[in-house]
Design a protein around this motif. Sequence first.
Motif, mmCIF file in Angstrom:
data_model
loop_
_atom_site.group_PDB
_atom_site.id
_atom_site.type_symbol
_atom_site.label_atom_id
_atom_site.label_comp_id
_atom_site.label_asym_id
_atom_site.label_seq_id
_atom_site.Cartn_x
_atom_site.Cartn_y
_atom_site.Cartn_z
ATOM 1 N N CYS A 221 0.849 -1.191 0.000
ATOM 2 C CA CYS A 221 0.000 0.000 0.000
ATOM 3 C C CYS A 221 0.888 1.246 0.000
ATOM 4 O O CYS A 221 2.082 1.179 0.288
ATOM 5 N N GLU A 222 0.281 2.367 -0.320
ATOM 6 C CA GLU A 222 1.049 3.607 -0.473
ATOM 7 C C GLU A 222 1.660 4.079 0.840
ATOM 8 O O GLU A 222 2.785 4.594 0.871
ATOM 9 N N LYS A 223 0.918 3.900 1.949
ATOM 10 C CA LYS A 223 1.408 4.372 3.248
ATOM 11 C C LYS A 223 1.311 3.271 4.301
ATOM 12 O O LYS A 223 0.362 3.236 5.098
ATOM 13 N N PRO A 224 2.299 2.370 4.318
ATOM 14 C CA PRO A 224 2.274 1.259 5.284
ATOM 15 C C PRO A 224 2.155 1.715 6.725
ATOM 16 O O PRO A 224 1.533 1.050 7.553
ATOM 17 N N GLU A 225 2.703 2.887 7.004
ATOM 18 C CA GLU A 225 2.704 3.396 8.394
ATOM 19 C C GLU A 225 1.305 3.775 8.865
ATOM 20 O O GLU A 225 1.092 3.964 10.062
ATOM 21 N N LEU A 226 0.344 3.882 7.939
ATOM 22 C CA LEU A 226 -1.028 4.245 8.318
ATOM 23 C C LEU A 226 -2.001 3.067 8.262
ATOM 24 O O LEU A 226 -3.169 3.213 8.598
ATOM 25 N N SER A 227 -1.512 1.908 7.847
ATOM 26 C CA SER A 227 -2.387 0.735 7.735
ATOM 27 C C SER A 227 -2.678 0.149 9.116
ATOM 28 O O SER A 227 -1.980 0.447 10.083
ATOM 29 N N PHE A 228 -3.708 -0.684 9.194
ATOM 30 C CA PHE A 228 -3.981 -1.407 10.435
ATOM 31 C C PHE A 228 -3.454 -2.835 10.331
ATOM 32 O O PHE A 228 -2.802 -3.340 11.233
ATOM 33 N N PHE A 229 -3.734 -3.497 9.217
ATOM 34 C CA PHE A 229 -3.189 -4.843 8.986
ATOM 35 C C PHE A 229 -2.033 -4.757 7.999
ATOM 36 O O PHE A 229 -2.136 -4.126 6.949
ATOM 37 N N TRP A 230 -0.962 -5.428 8.350
ATOM 38 C CA TRP A 230 0.213 -5.466 7.480
ATOM 39 C C TRP A 230 -0.008 -6.448 6.326
ATOM 40 O O TRP A 230 0.170 -6.131 5.157
ATOM 41 N N ASP A 231 -0.410 -7.666 6.690
ATOM 42 C CA ASP A 231 -0.678 -8.678 5.679
ATOM 43 C C ASP A 231 -2.037 -9.308 5.983
ATOM 44 O O ASP A 231 -2.866 -8.705 6.655
ATOM 45 N N ASN A 232 -2.248 -10.519 5.505
ATOM 46 C CA ASN A 232 -3.556 -11.156 5.676
ATOM 47 C C ASN A 232 -3.877 -11.552 7.113
ATOM 48 O O ASN A 232 -5.026 -11.882 7.424
ATOM 49 N N VAL A 233 -2.876 -11.541 7.983
ATOM 50 C CA VAL A 233 -3.069 -12.028 9.352
ATOM 51 C C VAL A 233 -2.527 -11.074 10.415
ATOM 52 O O VAL A 233 -3.105 -10.945 11.485
ATOM 53 N N HIS A 234 -1.420 -10.418 10.122
ATOM 54 C CA HIS A 234 -0.693 -9.664 11.151
ATOM 55 C C HIS A 234 -0.966 -8.162 11.099
ATOM 56 O O HIS A 234 -0.950 -7.567 10.009
ATOM 57 N N PRO A 235 -1.191 -7.549 12.263
ATOM 58 C CA PRO A 235 -1.318 -6.092 12.308
ATOM 59 C C PRO A 235 -0.014 -5.408 11.899
ATOM 60 O O PRO A 235 1.078 -5.981 12.019
ATOM 61 N N SER A 236 -0.141 -4.189 11.421
ATOM 62 C CA SER A 236 1.027 -3.357 11.145
ATOM 63 C C SER A 236 1.495 -2.738 12.454
ATOM 64 O O SER A 236 0.876 -2.931 13.504
ATOM 65 N N GLN A 237 2.580 -1.960 12.387
ATOM 66 C CA GLN A 237 3.018 -1.252 13.594
ATOM 67 C C GLN A 237 1.910 -0.317 14.074
ATOM 68 O O GLN A 237 1.615 -0.250 15.274
ATOM 69 N N ASN A 238 1.272 0.391 13.157
ATOM 70 C CA ASN A 238 0.188 1.292 13.527
ATOM 71 C C ASN A 238 -0.987 0.517 14.128
ATOM 72 O O ASN A 238 -1.625 0.974 15.082
ATOM 73 N N GLY A 239 -1.247 -0.676 13.563
ATOM 74 C CA GLY A 239 -2.311 -1.516 14.094
ATOM 75 C C GLY A 239 -2.029 -1.928 15.529
ATOM 76 O O GLY A 239 -2.888 -1.813 16.407
ATOM 77 N N TRP A 240 -0.806 -2.397 15.772
ATOM 78 C CA TRP A 240 -0.440 -2.822 17.128
ATOM 79 C C TRP A 240 -0.446 -1.637 18.100
ATOM 80 O O TRP A 240 -0.838 -1.780 19.253
ATOM 81 N N TYR A 241 -0.008 -0.477 17.613
ATOM 82 C CA TYR A 241 -0.021 0.704 18.491
ATOM 83 C C TYR A 241 -1.458 1.072 18.853
ATOM 84 O O TYR A 241 -1.744 1.427 20.011
ATOM 85 N N SER A 242 -2.361 0.978 17.873
ATOM 86 C CA SER A 242 -3.775 1.270 18.129
ATOM 87 C C SER A 242 -4.356 0.303 19.151
ATOM 88 O O SER A 242 -5.119 0.704 20.042
ATOM 89 N N VAL A 243 -3.985 -0.976 19.044
ATOM 90 C CA VAL A 243 -4.440 -1.992 20.000
ATOM 91 C C VAL A 243 -3.855 -1.702 21.386
ATOM 92 O O VAL A 243 -4.553 -1.758 22.403
ATOM 93 N N PHE A 244 -2.566 -1.378 21.408
ATOM 94 C CA PHE A 244 -1.891 -1.072 22.675
ATOM 95 C C PHE A 244 -2.564 0.107 23.381
ATOM 96 O O PHE A 244 -2.760 0.082 24.610
ATOM 97 N N LYS A 245 -2.922 1.148 22.624
ATOM 98 C CA LYS A 245 -3.560 2.324 23.227
ATOM 99 C C LYS A 245 -4.918 1.956 23.832
ATOM 100 O O LYS A 245 -5.320 2.534 24.845
ATOM 101 N N GLN A 246 -5.602 0.977 23.220
ATOM 102 C CA GLN A 246 -6.871 0.514 23.781
ATOM 103 C C GLN A 246 -6.634 -0.238 25.100
ATOM 104 O O GLN A 246 -7.470 -0.199 26.001
#
Length: 342
Positions: A307-332
């Motif tokens: 994707c154009e901006k990997p740093e803004l995605s939630f899922f990195w691939d078909n199974v794993h969250p991206s760094q932003n995804g994990w950070y969003s989960v961590f903040k929750q």
Amino acid sequence: MPTSSMVKQNQSIMALLLLFLIFAISTEVEGTKLFVFGDSYVDTGNFLNSPSYKPPSGITFPGYPTGRLGNGRIITDYLASFLKIESPTPYALRNSSNLQNGINFAYGGTGIFKTLVDGPNLTVQIESFEQLIKQNVYSKSDVESSTFLVNAGANDYTTFILKNKNIFEIAKFMNSLVTEVMLSLTRINRLGAQKIVVSLLQPLGCLPTISVASLYVDCIDLINLVARDHNKKILANVEDLNKEVGKPVFRTLDLYNSFLSAIRTIQQNRKENSTLINPLEPCCALASVGYDCGKVDEKGQKKYTLCEKPELSFFWDNVHPSQNGWYSVFKQLESSLSQIIG
């Protein structure tokens, strides 16, 4: 000229300072450690022969592959940071790193039972930890003062469905799986651990490999039901274990609701800003069936698209969250972490 009493006084002060310094150093070495068991969601480098050590893994942070299945930090890194320590050393790299922050035994693709990946399952990972205790790598006080994280189960359900192809038998399988998890937690406790955290299953129906059935519009609730039933059993059994030992040794990390909350927040924000990335869509998408994110063909051609901006995605691939995804989960999770791992 200093008198003899002044010299003695200075020597006493120096001796006290030296003792304080020794105490401070020993406190740092003997402080909180993090020991991690499970699968790719918490693995920081044990799956040596995998896409986690190939581009584009690590493209957002630190800019190169580090053994994490994602574009940067994962939940292990955020939990270690919360504990004010560095991420624990992967077990596979234990001979080349310091071990003062603990060890990560998690291995991508593995589970509680045998899965499709030929790696050490949860039982074998705990056995590896036992060996380190027998070798006096970690002391009794190390174990008693540390946090233990167990994250496993998703790969077991995937293996069961692919091999058995009979979803009607999943309830029986679930019971055996949860029973085995409890045996593993008890085993860690008997080694001296006083703070054992087990993750609740993430909402499996929200993973892109499943949500593609809705064209990434929504999570598939029928699949999420499996995770919810699993989590209910984990919660009930953890409560029973704590009653048995007479104190809250066993805790749970609610990945299910933290994932859902993070995804729904992004979905809501997209209604006001359509340029935001769909949280259910993978950033690193497969260009061909049979290839993983990071795979290239015999000519060196990439078999994936980014994707154009990997740093803004939630899922990195078909199974794993991206760094932003994990950070969003961590903040929750953050507001509850002081009670769980603090």
